[in-house]
Design a protein around this motif. Structure first.
Motif, PDB file in Angstrom:
ATOM      1  N   VAL A   1       2.881  -1.293   3.328  1.00  0.00           N
ATOM      2  CA  VAL A   1       2.330  -1.099   4.675  1.00  0.00           C
ATOM      3  C   VAL A   1       3.387  -0.507   5.605  1.00  0.00           C
ATOM      4  O   VAL A   1       3.110   0.439   6.371  1.00  0.00           O
ATOM      5  CB  VAL A   1       1.804  -2.433   5.239  1.00  0.00           C
ATOM      6  N   PHE A   2       4.592  -1.035   5.539  1.00  0.00           N
ATOM      7  CA  PHE A   2       5.678  -0.538   6.391  1.00  0.00           C
ATOM      8  C   PHE A   2       5.947   0.948   6.130  1.00  0.00           C
ATOM      9  O   PHE A   2       6.010   1.761   7.066  1.00  0.00           O
ATOM     10  CB  PHE A   2       6.946  -1.358   6.137  1.00  0.00           C
ATOM     11  N   LEU A   3       6.104   1.302   4.860  1.00  0.00           N
ATOM     12  CA  LEU A   3       6.406   2.695   4.525  1.00  0.00           C
ATOM     13  C   LEU A   3       5.247   3.616   4.897  1.00  0.00           C
ATOM     14  O   LEU A   3       5.459   4.711   5.431  1.00  0.00           O
ATOM     15  CB  LEU A   3       6.711   2.818   3.034  1.00  0.00           C
ATOM     16  N   ALA A   4       4.028   3.184   4.623  1.00  0.00           N
ATOM     17  CA  ALA A   4       2.862   4.026   4.920  1.00  0.00           C
ATOM     18  C   ALA A   4       2.741   4.281   6.416  1.00  0.00           C
ATOM     19  O   ALA A   4       2.469   5.411   6.843  1.00  0.00           O
ATOM     20  CB  ALA A   4       1.595   3.372   4.382  1.00  0.00           C
ATOM     21  N   VAL A   5       2.944   3.252   7.228  1.00  0.00           N
ATOM     22  CA  VAL A   5       2.825   3.402   8.679  1.00  0.00           C
ATOM     23  C   VAL A   5       3.944   4.278   9.225  1.00  0.00           C
ATOM     24  O   VAL A   5       3.706   5.200  10.029  1.00  0.00           O
ATOM     25  CB  VAL A   5       2.834   2.021   9.363  1.00  0.00           C
ATOM     26  N   VAL A   6       5.188   4.028   8.803  1.00  0.00           N
ATOM     27  CA  VAL A   6       6.333   4.782   9.316  1.00  0.00           C
ATOM     28  C   VAL A   6       6.238   6.250   8.910  1.00  0.00           C
ATOM     29  O   VAL A   6       6.397   7.163   9.748  1.00  0.00           O
ATOM     30  CB  VAL A   6       7.654   4.164   8.805  1.00  0.00           C
ATOM     31  N   ILE A   7       5.987   6.510   7.638  1.00  0.00           N
ATOM     32  CA  ILE A   7       5.924   7.895   7.163  1.00  0.00           C
ATOM     33  C   ILE A   7       4.753   8.626   7.809  1.00  0.00           C
ATOM     34  O   ILE A   7       4.875   9.802   8.194  1.00  0.00           O
ATOM     35  CB  ILE A   7       5.810   7.928   5.630  1.00  0.00           C
TER      36      ILE A   7
END
Length: 272
Positions: free
Chosen positions: A73-79
């Protein structure tokens, strides 16, 4: 009469294709409520003969599901956020500013979409390892921070922004950065929503690149963690189906929330 018949046939064909597309997903969700014995039985049934929540309750025992889910979730949101901003900014510059080499720059951007991803994976891996970014989230964020598809899509959308509105803002003393943030971005919400869904889905489903770059299990993403259910002598299909069912929920939620804007954004970019 012919128009009605053609419309009915088209609707029937689309309905059949839609059912064929959705059926494997529905089967997976229902299988998540079956025991492994029932899943591996020679005679299969569509609905579970005996409903069970054991597969969902045992997920955390198989691997650190919550942590890996949070990492994804963190990577998907940030990217997704970074890719949207860079795509919108680049699309705005290419569409609304006149400068030498603009056509060449846009052609190069579109050309990057034609290069197979597998061709660049070895040099990209070598470059990030030499830079000391292995097992670092920057190795996942940096390559996806700029999207050729996103720039192309946002550039097509920016043509719909009236030049008169931008000139009026400049006459009122607004800076170019203020114009971009206060005028251009709000007028591009539909295309941004469409790009957000695409980008979120790509990052969420990415398996190979995180598998190559992240070696620490605590920092791994969910797509790679799902392989835990596949053992040397057998596969825990019940647990795999349960974990996969939960893993697709964020994508479904994002699509449902932005469905209308997604359709409008894709349509506007396609028309342009």
């Amino acid at each position: 009469m012919r128009t009605r018949i053609a419309s009915g046939l088209l609707t029937a064909v689309l309905a059949i294709l839609g059912l064929a597309t959705v059926f494997p997903f529905v089967w997976m969700v229902l299988s998540a409520f079956k025991s492994n014995k029932e899943i591996n039985a020679p005679e299969q049934t569509f609905l579970p003969a005996s409903w069970t929540l054991e597969n969902f309750l045992a997920i955390e025992e198989k691997f650190d599901f919550i942590r890996l889910f949070g990492n994804s979730v963190f990577l998907a949101v940030v990217i997704t956020a970074i890719a949207i901003y860079t795509s919108a900014l680049a699309g705005f510059v290419i569409a609304k500013y006149q400068f030498r080499g603009r056509g060449l720059l846009f052609g190069f951007t579109v050309g990057t979409m034609m290069i197979p991803w597998a061709v660049t994976i070895i040099p990209r891996y070598t470059m990030f390892v030499d830079a000391g970014l292995q097992d670092n989230y920057l190795s996942l964020i940096i390559p996806a921070a700029i999207s050729g598809f996103g720039i192309f899509m946002m550039r097509q959308n920016m043509h719909a922004v009236p030049d008169e509105v931008l000139e009026a803002a400049r006459i009122d003393g607004a800076s170019e950065i203020r114009i971009f943030h206060r005028i251009v971005l709000p007028m591009s919400v539909n295309s941004i929503a469409a790009l957000a869904i695409f980008q979120f889905l790509w990052v969420w489903d990415d398996y190979l690149w995180p598998y190559l770059m992240i070696s620490d299990n605590a920092n791994q993403v969910l797509a790679v963690g799902l392989t835990t259910f596949a053992g040397q002598y057998g596969t825990d299909y019940g647990g795999l189906f349960a974990a996969t069912t939960i893993s697709v929920l964020p994508v479904i939620v994002v699509y449902i929330l932005f469905q209308r804007r997604f359709v409008a954004g894709v349509a506007s970019a396609a028309v342009k």
